[in-house]
Design a protein around this motif. Structure first.
Motif, short mmCIF file in Angstrom:
data_model
loop_
_atom_site.label_atom_id
_atom_site.label_comp_id
_atom_site.label_asym_id
_atom_site.label_seq_id
_atom_site.Cartn_x
_atom_site.Cartn_y
_atom_site.Cartn_z
N VAL A 1 0.86 -1.18 0.00
CA VAL A 1 0.00 0.00 0.00
C VAL A 1 0.90 1.24 0.00
CG1 VAL A 1 -1.78 1.29 1.23
CG2 VAL A 1 -1.86 -1.21 1.20
N ILE A 2 0.91 1.97 -1.11
CA ILE A 2 1.81 3.11 -1.28
C ILE A 2 1.06 4.40 -0.99
CG2 ILE A 2 3.36 4.31 -2.85
CD1 ILE A 2 3.57 1.77 -4.48
N SER A 3 1.63 5.22 -0.15
CA SER A 3 1.07 6.54 0.14
C SER A 3 2.17 7.58 -0.04
CB SER A 3 0.51 6.59 1.56
OG SER A 3 1.44 6.10 2.51
N GLY A 4 1.75 8.83 -0.07
CA GLY A 4 2.72 9.90 -0.28
C GLY A 4 2.06 11.10 -0.92
N PRO A 5 2.84 12.13 -1.25
CA PRO A 5 2.28 13.37 -1.78
C PRO A 5 1.74 13.19 -3.20
CG PRO A 5 4.66 13.43 -1.89
CD PRO A 5 4.31 12.19 -1.12
N ASN A 6 0.85 14.10 -3.60
CA ASN A 6 0.38 14.13 -4.98
C ASN A 6 1.55 14.44 -5.91
OD1 ASN A 6 -2.48 13.66 -4.71
ND2 ASN A 6 -2.59 15.66 -3.70
N ALA A 7 1.50 13.85 -7.10
CA ALA A 7 2.58 14.00 -8.09
C ALA A 7 3.91 13.51 -7.54
CB ALA A 7 2.71 15.46 -8.54
N GLY A 8 3.85 12.57 -6.59
CA GLY A 8 5.07 12.03 -6.00
C GLY A 8 5.56 10.75 -6.64
N GLY A 9 4.81 10.23 -7.63
CA GLY A 9 5.26 9.04 -8.34
C GLY A 9 4.52 7.77 -7.98
N LYS A 10 3.42 7.86 -7.23
CA LYS A 10 2.69 6.64 -6.82
C LYS A 10 2.12 5.92 -8.03
CE LYS A 10 -0.28 8.60 -4.05
NZ LYS A 10 0.06 10.00 -4.32
N SER A 11 1.44 6.65 -8.91
CA SER A 11 0.82 6.02 -10.08
C SER A 11 1.87 5.48 -11.04
CB SER A 11 -0.09 7.02 -10.79
OG SER A 11 -1.14 7.44 -9.95
N VAL A 12 2.98 6.20 -11.21
CA VAL A 12 4.05 5.72 -12.07
C VAL A 12 4.63 4.43 -11.52
CG1 VAL A 12 6.36 6.23 -12.96
CG2 VAL A 12 4.61 8.01 -12.93
N CYS A 13 4.78 4.36 -10.20
CA CYS A 13 5.28 3.15 -9.56
C CYS A 13 4.34 1.98 -9.84
CB CYS A 13 5.41 3.39 -8.05
SG CYS A 13 5.99 1.96 -7.14
N LEU A 14 3.03 2.21 -9.71
CA LEU A 14 2.05 1.16 -9.95
C LEU A 14 2.08 0.72 -11.41
CD1 LEU A 14 -1.43 0.82 -8.49
CD2 LEU A 14 -1.31 1.03 -10.96
N LYS A 15 2.16 1.67 -12.33
CA LYS A 15 2.21 1.32 -13.76
C LYS A 15 3.50 0.57 -14.09
CE LYS A 15 -0.70 4.83 -15.97
NZ LYS A 15 -0.72 5.91 -16.98
N THR A 16 4.60 0.94 -13.45
CA THR A 16 5.87 0.25 -13.69
C THR A 16 5.77 -1.22 -13.31
OG1 THR A 16 7.10 2.30 -13.26
CG2 THR A 16 8.33 0.24 -13.16
N VAL A 17 5.14 -1.48 -12.17
CA VAL A 17 4.97 -2.88 -11.73
C VAL A 17 4.15 -3.66 -12.75
CG1 VAL A 17 3.96 -4.37 -9.97
CG2 VAL A 17 5.20 -2.31 -9.29
N GLY A 18 2.99 -3.08 -13.18
CA GLY A 18 2.15 -3.78 -14.13
C GLY A 18 2.82 -3.97 -15.48
N LEU A 19 3.50 -2.93 -15.99
CA LEU A 19 4.10 -3.00 -17.31
C LEU A 19 5.26 -3.99 -17.36
CD1 LEU A 19 4.37 -2.03 -20.20
CD2 LEU A 19 5.71 -0.08 -19.38
N LEU A 20 6.18 -3.92 -16.40
CA LEU A 20 7.34 -4.82 -16.43
C LEU A 20 6.92 -6.27 -16.24
CD1 LEU A 20 10.18 -2.89 -14.56
CD2 LEU A 20 9.46 -2.79 -16.93
N GLN A 21 5.95 -6.51 -15.35
CA GLN A 21 5.50 -7.89 -15.14
C GLN A 21 4.86 -8.44 -16.42
OE1 GLN A 21 6.01 -9.68 -12.27
NE2 GLN A 21 5.27 -11.43 -13.43
N TYR A 22 4.05 -7.60 -17.09
CA TYR A 22 3.38 -8.05 -18.32
C TYR A 22 4.40 -8.22 -19.44
CZ TYR A 22 -0.34 -8.37 -21.80
OH TYR A 22 -1.20 -8.81 -22.79
N MET A 23 5.37 -7.32 -19.54
CA MET A 23 6.43 -7.46 -20.55
C MET A 23 7.14 -8.79 -20.40
SD MET A 23 8.14 -3.62 -20.68
CE MET A 23 9.61 -4.24 -21.50
N LEU A 24 7.53 -9.10 -19.18
CA LEU A 24 8.25 -10.35 -18.96
C LEU A 24 7.42 -11.55 -19.38
CD1 LEU A 24 10.86 -11.61 -17.36
CD2 LEU A 24 9.09 -12.24 -15.75
N GLN A 25 6.14 -11.57 -18.99
CA GLN A 25 5.31 -12.73 -19.29
C GLN A 25 4.85 -12.75 -20.75
OE1 GLN A 25 3.27 -12.99 -14.90
NE2 GLN A 25 2.62 -14.47 -16.41
N CYS A 26 5.17 -11.70 -21.51
CA CYS A 26 4.98 -11.71 -22.95
C CYS A 26 6.28 -12.04 -23.68
CB CYS A 26 4.43 -10.37 -23.43
SG CYS A 26 2.69 -10.10 -23.04
N GLY A 27 7.34 -12.31 -22.93
CA GLY A 27 8.61 -12.69 -23.54
C GLY A 27 9.48 -11.54 -23.97
N VAL A 28 9.30 -10.35 -23.35
CA VAL A 28 10.11 -9.17 -23.66
C VAL A 28 11.06 -8.90 -22.50
CG1 VAL A 28 10.07 -6.72 -24.25
CG2 VAL A 28 8.21 -8.22 -25.03
#
Length: 832
Positions: free
Chosen positions: A340-367
C-alpha cells in the motif's frame, strides 16, 4: 488473463508493441509482435527470452548478421499451392531472395564453433535450404531477377527473332527520318520513339500527311503528331506478334516452374516462418538494447524481488531530455504480499504502480525488462488493474460506479496467483464511507492470498496495512527542505501526503490553512508529522548502519593485511634460514677443499720447513677469514630473524585491538569521584523536590540559591548536590526555554515564521531569543531560517554565530545574498 480489455493501453504496453515493431524488417515480423500474449509457465517464458538475449550478443559483438532480403512470400506460396496457378517473375525473384537469406542465416550459426548462441542454433535445426528450388530458380532467372533468354529453347528462338525485327525497324526508321529531314518535313532534333508500343516519328502537324503512315498519338498542344510510317507498319505488327509469343512462353516457363516447386510449398512456408521468427527476435533484441533490458531470474511462484527497475517509456522520454529516472527497488513475498503506497500528490505513486504492471506483463509476454541483476520475477496467471477514469455516459456509469465494478471483479476473481493493481483505492465518493469500503475490499483481497500494489491517501488504509499480516506500507519520499518529491519508493513505513506543506508552497493564504487545520483536527496533523519524523529517523539510522558496514569492511581489510604481513614474515624467516644454511654448507665445502689442498702441498714439499711454514700460515689466514665471515653472516642472520620476530609479535599484539581501534570512539576523561560538599556554582535541589537551582553564595550554614528568576536562602542541610551527569543533562535542557509540554507542536508549526528581527535588542536578550527561535525551529521541523541582526560593529552577529556553531543540528550558516541584506542577515540551514 488480464483485466480490463483496455489493460495494455492503461499500462502502456501498446506503445511497447509499436516500438518493437519499428525494428522489424517486414510485415510477418510485425504480425509476430501483434501476436504476443501473456505466458504462464517459466519454461515457455525462458524459451522466448533466451534467443533474444543471444541475439543481443550478436548485435553488440558487431558480427555481420545477414538481414538483406526479408520478403513476404506468403501470398505467392499460397497461390503456388493451387493446381494450375503460376508465380509471376517478381514473386519468383522474391522467393529466391528469401531462400538466399535463410541459407545465409543458417551458415552464420553453423560457423559458430564456440557455441555462443545455442538457443538460436536450436531454432535453425529443422530449417531446410531447398537446393532443388534454388537450382530451378537459377535456371530461369538472371541475377537481375529477369527471365533468362535460354530459360527454354522456344523463348530463345522468339527473342532472337524479335531482336532481328527490332533492328530492321530501327534501320528503316532512321532511313525515313533522314529523308524527311532533308525534305524539311521534320525538326532538326527529331528522333524515333515509341507510342502505344509502336515505332513512330515526331512530325509537325502541318506535315503529317506529307510523310505518310498511321498517326499513333499527338502532343498535348496538338502541334506535334507521332506517325508510324507505312513502310514499318507491317514490321511493327510482326514485332507485336513476337512479343505476344514471348509472353506466352514466359507463362509456360513459370507454370512448369510452379508445378515443380508445388510439392515443397508447405516446407517453404515453414522456412518463411523461420525468417519471421528471426525478425521478431531481432526486433526485441534491438529494443532491449535501447532500454538496457535484461533477462532476469524467473521463479515459478508469485513474488517480486526487483533491483533498480525502470519504466521503459519514462526512461526513453527522460533520456531525450538528459534527465535521470529514479529506479524502483522492492521485495514482496510470503507475509508481505500487498504493498500500500502513500505519499504526496505528483510524488510518483501512479508511475510506480504502472511500472509494476508494465514490467510484469512485458516479462510474461517474452520481452526483456530494464532492471539489474540479481532481480527475480515471479509469475502470475492473472493481472488486474484499476486506474484512471472509466466513467461512461452510454453505460450510465459514474467514475465511482466504474471503480466499484472493478472492485467487484477483483473480489470475485482474486486468488493466490493473481496480481491486483489499484490506483487511489477508495476515491470518488464521500471519504469516510469510501475509506471504509476500500478497507473492506483490501481485507477481502488479502484473505484471498493475492498479490497487489495499491496507492492511497486514506489514513485508515495506512493503519490497516500496519496492523494486518500480508500487507505492508510503502512511501514515496519527499524532500521537506526543497518541497519537492524524490520519486523514491521506501517499503516498510506509510508516507505523508504533505498537504499543508504543498499548499503553503503554492501560496494558499495562511488563514485558509489555519482554518483547515482546525477543521481536520490536531490529531490528524500530528499523525502526518509523526510519519515524517519516522521517515527522518529511519534515514538517520540507515546512515548509521551504512557507517557500521563501512567500518566492518575496513576491519576485514585490516585483518587481511595483517594476516598477509604475518604470512610474508614467516616466508621471509624461512628464506633467511635457508640462505644461511646454504652459505654455511658452501663455507664448509670451501674449508674442506682448502685443507685437502694444504695437506697435498705439504706432502709434495717433502716436509721442507720453509714450505710447510708458508702453507700453514696460508691455512691459518684462510681459517681466520672464514671465522670473521661466519661471524658476520651469523650476526646478520640473527639480526634479521630478530627483526622478523619483533615484527610478528607486534602484528600479533595489534590483531586483538583492530576491532577496538576501528569501532571505538576516543576515550573520554576519567570519571571523577563525586564530592557531595556544596560549593558556589553547583546545581542543587531541595530534598524531596525536583526543581534544580544554582548556588550563588554561601552564608555559614545557609546558601543563596537561584531557582529560575527567584533567589532564596535555604539551609544547607535541606539541599542535596546533583551528580555531574545529572547536572550536565539539566544544563543542556535548561539552555532552551522551549518545552513540548508547554505548547502545542502542531499549532506552533502552522504559525511558525522562519525569520526573526533582533535589531535594537541588547546582546543578552537577543541571544536568548535566538536560542528559543532555533529550538522552536527544530521542533517544528523547519529547514531554513533568517536572523536579522543588522550590521553595526558586528558584535551581535559574532555572538549569534558563536552560538550557532555549538548547535549540532545547524548544518550551515552564513551571510544572506548582498541584494537581500548581505552581512546584516544570517541565513541558517538545519539538518534532518
Amino acid at each position: 488473463m488480464v483485466y480490463p480489455d483496455t489493460f495494455e493501453e492503461k499500462i502502456g504496453f501498446d506503445r511497447i508493441r509499436g516500438l518493437i515493431q519499428s525494428h522489424c524488417l517486414f510485415e510477418p515480423g510485425r504480425e509476430r509482435v501483434d501476436a504476443m500474449v501473456m505466458m504462464m509457465s517459466k519454461e515457455e517464458i525462458e524459451s522466448a527470452l533466451t534467443p533474444v538475449t543471444e541475439f543481443r550478443m550478436i548485435i553488440e559483438s558487431e558480427d555481420p548478421f545477414p538481414i538483406q532480403h526479408f520478403v513476404d512470400n506468403r501470398k505467392a506460396l499460397e497461390k503456388a499451392g493451387i493446381e494450375g496457378s503460376f508465380l509471376e517473375v517478381e514473386e519468383v525473384n522474391g522467393l529466391a531472395r528469401s531462400l538466399d537469406s535463410v541459407r545465409a542465416i543458417l551458415h552464420f550459426f553453423k560457423s559458430d564453433e564456440e557455441e555462443r548462441y545455442p538457443a538460436l542454433k536450436a531454432l535453425c535445426k529443422p530449417v531446410k535450404v531447398f537446393p532443388f528450388v534454388t537450382d530451378r530458380i537459377n535456371k530461369i532467372l538472371n541475377k537481375h531477377g529477369k527471365i533468362k533468354d535460354n530459360a527454354s529453347p522456344e523463348l530463345q528462338q522468339i527473342r532472337h527473332a524479335l531482336q532481328e525485327k527490332q533492328a530492321s525497324v530501327s534501320k528503316r526508321l532512321n532511313q525515313i527520318l533522314n529523308k524527311a529531314r532533308r525534305e524539311g518535313l521534320l525538326e532538326e532534333d527529331a528522333a524515333p520513339t515509341f507510342r502505344n508500343g509502336r515505332p513512330v516519328i515526331p512530325v509537325p502537324a502541318v506535315n503529317k500527311r506529307k510523310l505518310g503512315g498511321l498517326v499513333q498519338d499527338e502532343s498535348a498542344t496538338g502541334k506535334t503528331v507521332f506517325v508510324e510510317p507505312a513502310e514499318v507498319v507491317e514490321l511493327g505488327n510482326e514485332i507485336r506478334e513476337l512479343e505476344y509469343a514471348e509472353r506466352r512462353e514466359v507463362i509456360h516457363i513459370l507454370i512448369r516452374f510452379t508445378a515443380d516447386i508445388r510439392p515443397y510449398v508447405p516446407e517453404l512456408l515453414e522456412s518463411h516462418s523461420f525468417l519471421a521468427t528471426i525478425d521478431f527476435i531481432r526486433a526485441k533484441a534491438l529494443f532491449a538494447r535501447n532500454i538496457g533490458a535484461i533477462q532476469p531470474g524467473i521463479q515459478p511462484d508469485p513474488g517480486f524481488d526487483w533491483r533498480t527497475a525502470y519504466h521503459p517509456l519514462l526512461l526513453m522520454a527522460y533520456r531525450a531530455e538528459n534527465r535521470e529516472v529514479v529506479p524502483l527497488t522492492f521485495h514482496l513475498s510470503g507475509n508481505n504480499r500487498i504493498l500500500v503506497i502513500s505519499g504526496p500528490n505528483a510524488g510518483g505513486k501512479s508511475v510506480c504502480l504502472k511500472t509494476v504492471g508494465l514490467l510484469q506483463y512485458m516479462l510474461q509476454c517474452g520481452v526483456p525488462v530494464p532492471c539489474e541483476e540479481p532481480s527475480r520475477f515471479g509469475l502470475f496467471k492473472g493481472i488486474f488493474i484499476d486506474i484512471g477514469d472509466e466513467q461512461s455516459i452510454e453505460n450510465d456509469l459514474s467514475t465511482y460506479s466504474s471503480h466499484l465494478l472493478n472492485m467487484k471483479f477483483f473480489v470475485r476473481n482474486a486468488a493466490s496467483d493473481t496480481l491486483i493493481l489499484i490506483d487511489e483505492l477508495g476515491t470518488g465518493t464521500e471519504p469516510m464511507l469510501g475509506g471504509a469500503i476500500a478497507e473492506s475490499v483490501l481485507e477481502q483481497i488479502n484473505e484471498s492470498g493475492s498479490y497487489g500494489v495499491m496507492t492511497t491517501h486514506y489514513t485508515n488504509l495506512k493503519h490497516f496495512a500496519t496492523s494486518t499480516e500480508g500487507i505492508v506500507n510503502g512511501a514515496m519520499l519527499f524532500d521537506n527542505q526543497k518541497m519537492q518529491p524524490l520519486y523514491q519508493l521506501q517499503v516498510g513505513k506509510p508516507g505523508s501526503s504533505f498537504a499543508f506543506e504543498i499548499a503553503r508552497k503554492t501560496g494558499l493564504p495562511e488563514e485558509v490553512l489555519q482554518r483547515a487545520s482546525e477543521k481536520v483536527g490536531q490529531d490528524h496533523v500530528d499523525f502526518d508529522k509523526h510519519l515524517r519524523d519516522i521517515l527522518r529517523d529511519k534515514k538517520y539510522w540507515e546512515g548509521k548502519r551504512q557507517k557500521i558496514r563501512q567500518s566492518e569492511k575496513k576491519l576485514e581489510e585490516l585483518m587481511a593485511r595483517y594476516e598477509q604481513e604475518l604470512l610474508e614474515s614467516g616466508k621471509q624467516r624461512k628464506k633467511i634460514v635457508e640462505e644461511a644454511r646454504t652459505q654455511a654448507e658452501r663455507m664448509l665445502s670451501e674449508a674442506n677443499r682448502r685443507i685437502e689442498t694444504t695437506i697435498r702441498e705439504i706432502k709434495e714439499a717433502n716436509a721442507e720447513k720453509e714450505k710447510t711454514k708458508t702453507v700453514r700460515k696460508e691455512l691459518e689466514t684462510f681459517r681466520a677469514n672464514i671465522s670473521v665471515q661466519e661471524g658476520r653472516e651469523e650476526a646478520r642472520v640473527r639480526m634479521e630473524l630478530s627483526e622478523i620476530e619483533k615484527r610478528g609479535k607486534e602484528l600479533e599484539s595489534r590483531r586483538p585491538d583492530i576491532r577496538k581501534r576501528v569501532f571505538q570512539q576516543p576515550a573520554g576523561k576519567k570519571k571523577e569521584k563525586f564530592d557531595p560538599e556544596i560549593h558556589v556554582g553547583d546545581l542543587v535541589r531541595i530534598t524531596g523536590q525536583d526543581t534544580p537551582g544554582e548556588v550563588l553564595e554561601l552564608q555559614n550554614k545557609k546558601c543563596v540559591v537561584a531557582f529560575g528568576m527567584i533567589k532564596t536562602t535555604v539551609k544547607t542541610v535541606q539541599l542535596e548536590k546533583l551528580k555531574p551527569e545529572e547536572a550536565a543533562h539539566l544544563k543542556f535542557t535548561e539552555q532552551s526555554s522551549v518545552r513540548l509540554g508547554d505548547w502545542d507542536v502542531g499549532k506552533r508549526r502552522i504559525h511558525f515564521r522562519p525569520d526573526i528581527d533582533l535589531r535594537g535588542e541588547r546582546a543578552d536578550d537577543a541571544l536568548q531569543k535566538v536560542v528559543e527561535f532555533i529550538d522552536e525551529a527544530i521542533m517544528v521541523n523547519a529547514r531554513e531560517l533568517r536572523i536579522l541582526h543588522g550590521k553595526g560593529n558586528g558584535i551581535l552577529r559574532q555572538l549569534i554565530r558563536e552560538y550557532l556553531h555549538t548547535v549540532d543540528l545547524v548544518e550551515w550558516y552564513g551571510d544572506e545574498h548582498v541584494d537581500r541584506g548581505g552581512a546584516g542577515i544570517t541565513v541558517v540551514r538545519l539538518g534532518v
